[in-house]
Design a protein around this motif. Structure first.
Motif, PDB file in Angstrom:
ATOM      1  N   ASN A   4       0.826  -1.199   0.000  1.00  0.00           N
ATOM      2  CA  ASN A   4       0.000   0.000   0.000  1.00  0.00           C
ATOM      3  C   ASN A   4       0.862   1.251   0.000  1.00  0.00           C
ATOM      4  O   ASN A   4       0.626   2.204  -0.729  1.00  0.00           O
ATOM      5  CB  ASN A   4      -0.917   0.002   1.223  1.00  0.00           C
ATOM      6  CG  ASN A   4      -1.875  -1.176   1.212  1.00  0.00           C
ATOM      7  OD1 ASN A   4      -1.988  -1.855   0.208  1.00  0.00           O
ATOM      8  ND2 ASN A   4      -2.542  -1.400   2.329  1.00  0.00           N
ATOM      9  N   ALA A   7       2.476   1.777  -3.397  1.00  0.00           N
ATOM     10  CA  ALA A   7       1.549   2.249  -4.420  1.00  0.00           C
ATOM     11  C   ALA A   7       1.167   3.699  -4.188  1.00  0.00           C
ATOM     12  O   ALA A   7       1.160   4.521  -5.112  1.00  0.00           O
ATOM     13  CB  ALA A   7       0.303   1.360  -4.437  1.00  0.00           C
ATOM     14  N   SER A  56      -7.159   2.686 -10.820  1.00  0.00           N
ATOM     15  CA  SER A  56      -8.074   1.805 -10.092  1.00  0.00           C
ATOM     16  C   SER A  56      -7.277   0.797  -9.279  1.00  0.00           C
ATOM     17  O   SER A  56      -6.211   0.345  -9.696  1.00  0.00           O
ATOM     18  CB  SER A  56      -9.006   1.078 -11.057  1.00  0.00           C
ATOM     19  OG  SER A  56      -8.282   0.229 -11.921  1.00  0.00           O
ATOM     20  N   TYR A  57      -7.803   0.478  -8.095  1.00  0.00           N
ATOM     21  CA  TYR A  57      -7.236  -0.540  -7.211  1.00  0.00           C
ATOM     22  C   TYR A  57      -8.356  -1.482  -6.773  1.00  0.00           C
ATOM     23  O   TYR A  57      -9.510  -1.067  -6.610  1.00  0.00           O
ATOM     24  CB  TYR A  57      -6.614   0.086  -5.953  1.00  0.00           C
ATOM     25  CG  TYR A  57      -5.409   0.961  -6.193  1.00  0.00           C
ATOM     26  CD1 TYR A  57      -4.133   0.419  -6.230  1.00  0.00           C
ATOM     27  CD2 TYR A  57      -5.553   2.334  -6.363  1.00  0.00           C
ATOM     28  CE1 TYR A  57      -3.024   1.219  -6.432  1.00  0.00           C
ATOM     29  CE2 TYR A  57      -4.454   3.142  -6.578  1.00  0.00           C
ATOM     30  CZ  TYR A  57      -3.192   2.579  -6.612  1.00  0.00           C
ATOM     31  OH  TYR A  57      -2.100   3.371  -6.819  1.00  0.00           O
ATOM     32  N   PHE A  79      -4.474  -2.999  -0.951  1.00  0.00           N
ATOM     33  CA  PHE A  79      -4.721  -2.470  -2.289  1.00  0.00           C
ATOM     34  C   PHE A  79      -3.804  -3.193  -3.270  1.00  0.00           C
ATOM     35  O   PHE A  79      -2.595  -3.259  -3.066  1.00  0.00           O
ATOM     36  CB  PHE A  79      -4.437  -0.959  -2.338  1.00  0.00           C
ATOM     37  CG  PHE A  79      -5.275  -0.156  -1.389  1.00  0.00           C
ATOM     38  CD1 PHE A  79      -4.887   0.009  -0.073  1.00  0.00           C
ATOM     39  CD2 PHE A  79      -6.450   0.425  -1.815  1.00  0.00           C
ATOM     40  CE1 PHE A  79      -5.658   0.743   0.807  1.00  0.00           C
ATOM     41  CE2 PHE A  79      -7.225   1.162  -0.950  1.00  0.00           C
ATOM     42  CZ  PHE A  79      -6.835   1.324   0.375  1.00  0.00           C
ATOM     43  N   HIS A  80      -4.367  -3.713  -4.364  1.00  0.00           N
ATOM     44  CA  HIS A  80      -3.558  -4.423  -5.360  1.00  0.00           C
ATOM     45  C   HIS A  80      -4.232  -4.287  -6.726  1.00  0.00           C
ATOM     46  O   HIS A  80      -5.246  -3.611  -6.882  1.00  0.00           O
ATOM     47  CB  HIS A  80      -3.393  -5.900  -4.967  1.00  0.00           C
ATOM     48  CG  HIS A  80      -4.676  -6.666  -4.895  1.00  0.00           C
ATOM     49  ND1 HIS A  80      -5.231  -7.302  -5.975  1.00  0.00           N
ATOM     50  CD2 HIS A  80      -5.527  -6.878  -3.851  1.00  0.00           C
ATOM     51  CE1 HIS A  80      -6.364  -7.885  -5.617  1.00  0.00           C
ATOM     52  NE2 HIS A  80      -6.561  -7.649  -4.331  1.00  0.00           N
ATOM     53  N   SER A  81      -3.656  -4.957  -7.717  1.00  0.00           N
ATOM     54  CA  SER A  81      -4.165  -4.934  -9.104  1.00  0.00           C
ATOM     55  C   SER A  81      -4.316  -3.501  -9.607  1.00  0.00           C
ATOM     56  O   SER A  81      -5.354  -3.108 -10.139  1.00  0.00           O
ATOM     57  CB  SER A  81      -5.499  -5.681  -9.211  1.00  0.00           C
ATOM     58  OG  SER A  81      -5.363  -7.020  -8.811  1.00  0.00           O
ATOM     59  N   ARG A  82      -3.265  -2.716  -9.428  1.00  0.00           N
ATOM     60  CA  ARG A  82      -3.300  -1.316  -9.869  1.00  0.00           C
ATOM     61  C   ARG A  82      -3.360  -1.243 -11.395  1.00  0.00           C
ATOM     62  O   ARG A  82      -2.661  -1.955 -12.101  1.00  0.00           O
ATOM     63  CB  ARG A  82      -2.041  -0.614  -9.381  1.00  0.00           C
ATOM     64  CG  ARG A  82      -1.959   0.858  -9.765  1.00  0.00           C
ATOM     65  CD  ARG A  82      -0.604   1.423  -9.365  1.00  0.00           C
ATOM     66  NE  ARG A  82      -0.542   2.842  -9.536  1.00  0.00           N
ATOM     67  CZ  ARG A  82      -0.277   3.451 -10.684  1.00  0.00           C
ATOM     68  NH1 ARG A  82      -0.057   2.728 -11.757  1.00  0.00           N
ATOM     69  NH2 ARG A  82      -0.235   4.763 -10.759  1.00  0.00           N
ATOM     70  N   SER A 550       1.270   1.034 -16.371  1.00  0.00           N
ATOM     71  CA  SER A 550       1.351   0.655 -14.970  1.00  0.00           C
ATOM     72  C   SER A 550       2.753   0.834 -14.433  1.00  0.00           C
ATOM     73  O   SER A 550       3.037   0.499 -13.311  1.00  0.00           O
ATOM     74  CB  SER A 550       0.915  -0.802 -14.792  1.00  0.00           C
ATOM     75  OG  SER A 550      -0.435  -0.949 -15.133  1.00  0.00           O
ATOM     76  N   ARG A 567       5.476  -4.972 -12.919  1.00  0.00           N
ATOM     77  CA  ARG A 567       4.412  -4.064 -13.294  1.00  0.00           C
ATOM     78  C   ARG A 567       4.149  -4.214 -14.784  1.00  0.00           C
ATOM     79  O   ARG A 567       5.057  -4.165 -15.596  1.00  0.00           O
ATOM     80  CB  ARG A 567       4.776  -2.617 -12.963  1.00  0.00           C
ATOM     81  CG  ARG A 567       5.034  -2.395 -11.489  1.00  0.00           C
ATOM     82  CD  ARG A 567       4.770  -0.964 -11.105  1.00  0.00           C
ATOM     83  NE  ARG A 567       5.033  -0.731  -9.702  1.00  0.00           N
ATOM     84  CZ  ARG A 567       4.203  -1.039  -8.738  1.00  0.00           C
ATOM     85  NH1 ARG A 567       3.062  -1.603  -9.021  1.00  0.00           N
ATOM     86  NH2 ARG A 567       4.503  -0.799  -7.478  1.00  0.00           N
TER      87      ARG A 567
END
Length: 706
Positions: A4, A7, A56-57, A79-82, A550, A567
């Motif tokens: 987190n 990011a 988006s997260y 929080f992941h999959s940015r 990304s 990424r």
């Protein structure tokens, strides 16, 4: 969580214009296809930026125990999959709402110069499909009020609205204005700089399709942007003026002109009896020594100091198909101008009315055969194929514009069905006289004027036009026998083709070879069995131009460098659309070496891990097959197979990831180092292991490109 902090620190370090934040729970039943299925909810954090970017997260609660006191603490959120996309150039405000036509489920409206609905699809019911975040543009010009008098007065204005900016939006509930059976449905109030729109969002679609009935059989279509017209060549098999001539049934061909916004037909041009349309394009041609203005026609285009003028025309190639002839011996090249009347050019940009547009035949050129294909060429010329010949045409002013053949053409094909060049992709090559002089070698670096020709049986040939000799010469060809159905020139050395056994092939011209024998041969670098027969290639894409990145440059600590966080970053080259005789529209995207290596490894691992019904081998399915030879697929990646990774269950995903991490075949840098090339990278980079989320991010990244 360290992830987190990493990011958020990257976001704060690189971006300073956060306009809005939206923490929302989306469900996978946001589309009408999954109304009756059980929804799958996903918590999302969306960040709208001032430059049109959207980040988006996915938000997870790692501590699922209800008795855990840390659940309410923000530090427990993961929080992941940015993912980052670009939805325009203006600031984005995010407004959640419930869409009535999708079952009253939650969606998000992103305002800006390209208003977009963000929704979740997939993963509903007992399906193994994983939910995916999708984006759908809003056509604000379709919104109507409840005042018929106002609608009638604004009808023409609405039809021509372009790039309408949504500055603000808010949901509201009104059973009087927009009655609905869903008690959870909301309407939207959207405003731009001068207008307030009230309405609801229709069924969400990724691809918006508008249908207009021609009541005729279409043969060719072209978009003439200067005249804002769609030109359609049709076969009039009902009430054509030349349906019956001399006892023989002849279906007349005609060219119909429609407004590109309202699809209102404003003109029609009928061809001669027994004349069939074979090709049609919209292009810019150079009128040599043009210093006059023609009556009732307003030409627009850059002029050089030598009074050479560039104007946009619709060019149509035809053939006279008489019953007693096996091959056409006559044809025409028609030059048509579709523009505004002189003095009324301002009206075409503000109204879609056809009152100020005129369609006029400028000139025609008789040919000794059918004009099968045409393309824009360098220096404002036109390259055409007539039966087995390839010829160059120029527009010359002899008190009026005359289209004539220039120099010597090329002979030697069986039937030249297709011709393509790169001149229409780079209009700077013929918009100025200075560039034309560079092409001719008059000062500066000489640039080769290349084109490819697709033959009925002899595959693809590469030709070059020599301006100093006014001649066309074949410099290389593919010696394989391919019954060509479509061709496309991706760049000066890479060419795409298809043939009648449902195969795609890619050819490369080795212009730097040391021997003439190698330079005159087109090498095959790509083979792929599509399963359908393409009949059209064109450069372009069906999605709005977005940048999906990304990888954000930022300073990293030594511990962060050791982690080598993966990424996704897909770099693309050419983007080509294809259409098949079965009605399929698809996309072929060029990838950089790193992305191609990654997706090739993913395709190989999926083919090895997943066994389809009947244990059919994927490599055999995509292998090149023709009447005379069969070869393994090469140079292509099966996008349908790769994107099906998102539909797999978690267990199969883990098996594929494990297979990819064995040997690090997906890691281009690691493979280069193994071959002995020295690249300054940490050793940990070469032994980086992928995770399921890494692959999902890459696949979602590539899925946004088509």
């Amino acid at each position: 969580e360290d992830g987190n902090d990493d990011a958020m620190s990257e976001m704060n370090h690189h971006y300073t214009m956060i306009r809005s934040l939206c923490l929302v729970t989306l469900d996978s039943s946001s589309t009408v296809s999954s109304r009756l299925t059980k929804m799958k909810q996903v918590n999302m954090l969306l960040v709208g930026l001032g430059d049109g970017g959207l980040i988006s997260y996915v938000v997870d609660l790692p501590y699922s125990n209800k008795n855990d006191t840390r659940v309410g603490d923000i530090s427990t959120y993961k929080f992941h999959s940015r993912k980052e996309v670009n939805l325009g150039t203006r600031g984005i405000d995010l407004e959640p709402f419930q869409n009535a036509d999708s079952g009253g489920n939650t969606c998000i409206l992103a305002t800006g110069d390209r208003p977009t609905v963000i929704y979740l699809t997939g993963g509903g019911g007992g399906s193994n499909t994983n939910p995916k975040l999708c984006y759908s543009n809003i056509n604000l010009s379709c919104l109507q009020s409840n005042n018929p008098i106002e609608d009638q007065s604004r009808g023409k204005e609405k039809a021509t609205q372009e790039n309408l900016i949504a500055n603000a939006a808010t949901p509201f509930e009104s059973s009087l204005l927009f009655p609905s059976n869903n008690p959870k449905s909301y309407s939207l109030c959207i405003s731009d700089e001068s207008t307030l729109f009230l309405g609801t969002i229709d069924d969400i679609q990724k691809l918006h399709i508008t249908t207009h009935k021609l009541k005729m059989t279409p043969r060719r279509i072209a978009h003439h942007q200067p005249g804002r017209a769609i030109c359609v060549g049709c076969i009039d098999d009902s009430k054509g003026f030349n349906s019956h001539i001399g006892g023989e049934v002849n279906m007349g061909n005609c060219i119909r002109f429609f407004d590109d916004k309202t699809f209102e037909e404003f003109d029609r041009f009928d061809l001669d009896p027994y004349e069939m349309m074979l090709s049609m394009i919209s292009t810019s041609l150079r009128i040599k020594n043009s210093d006059i203005t023609y009556e009732n026609v307003s030409f627009s285009g850059p002029q050089s100091k030598d009074y050479d003028q560039y104007n946009s025309f619709i060019v149509v190639g035809t053939a006279y198909c008489y019953p007693e002839e096996d091959e056409p011996t006559r044809g025409r090249i028609l030059l048509i101008d579709c523009s505004t009347r002189k003095g009324d050019t301002s009206n075409i940009s503000s109204s879609s009315s056809s009152l100020f547009r005129t369609v006029k035949m400028i000139t025609e050129l008789q040919t000794k055969g059918g004009v099968y294909s045409m393309c824009s060429f360098y220096d404002g010329a036109l390259l055409v194929t007539v039966n087995s010949k390839t010829l160059l045409c120029e527009l010359v002013n002899y008190n009026k514009p005359i289209l004539e053949f220039a120099g010597l053409g090329h002979h030697g094909h069986i039937l030249s069905l297709f011709v393509k060049s790169l001149a229409n992709k780079n209009r700077r090559d013929f918009l100025t006289k200075d560039k034309a002089r560079q092409v001719h070698g008059e000062g500066g670096t000489e640039e080769k004027q290349l084109a490819i020709v697709g033959d009925l049986m002899r595959s693809i040939s590469l030709i070059e036009y020599h301006p100093q000799y006014q001649s066309i010469q074949e410099i290389a060809r593919d010696y394989n026998q391919n019954w060509t159905t479509a061709i496309e020139m991706l760049n000066d050395e890479i060419y795409l083709g298809s043939e009648n056994f449902h195969n795609l092939f890619v050819l490369k011209h080795n212009s730097s070879a040391t021997t003439d024998e190698m330079r005159c041969r087109l090498d095959t670098v790509g083979l792929f069995n599509l399963g359908e027969m393409p009949n059209k290639f064109m450069s372009g894409t069906l999605v709005m131009p977005t940048s999906t990145t990304s990888s954000i440059p930022s300073s990293k600590t030594p511990s962060e460098k050791l982690r080598q966080v993966f990424r996704p970053n897909v770099q693309t080259g050419s983007q080509t659309l294809y259409a098949t005789v079965d009605g399929t529209i698809g996309s072929i995207i060029g990838l950089d070496a790193k992305s191609a290596t990654f997706f090739a490894a993913l395709e190989y691992s999926m083919a090895r891990t997943i066994k389809p019904i009947g244990n059919l081998d994927h490599h055999d399915f995509r292998a090149y097959r023709s009447e005379s030879r069969q070869q393994p697929s090469q140079g292509f990646i099966d996008g349908d197979l790769v994107e099906s990774f998102l539909d797999l269950d978690k267990e199969k995903m883990e098996l594929i990831v494990t297979d990819m991490n064995i040997g690090q075949s997906w890691n281009l840098q690691a493979n280069i180092n193994k071959d002995g090339n020295h690249i300054e990278q940490d050793d940990s980079y070469n032994h980086q292991d992928l995770s399921v989320n890494d692959i999902i991010a890459m696949v979602e990244e590539i899925s946004l490109l088509h």
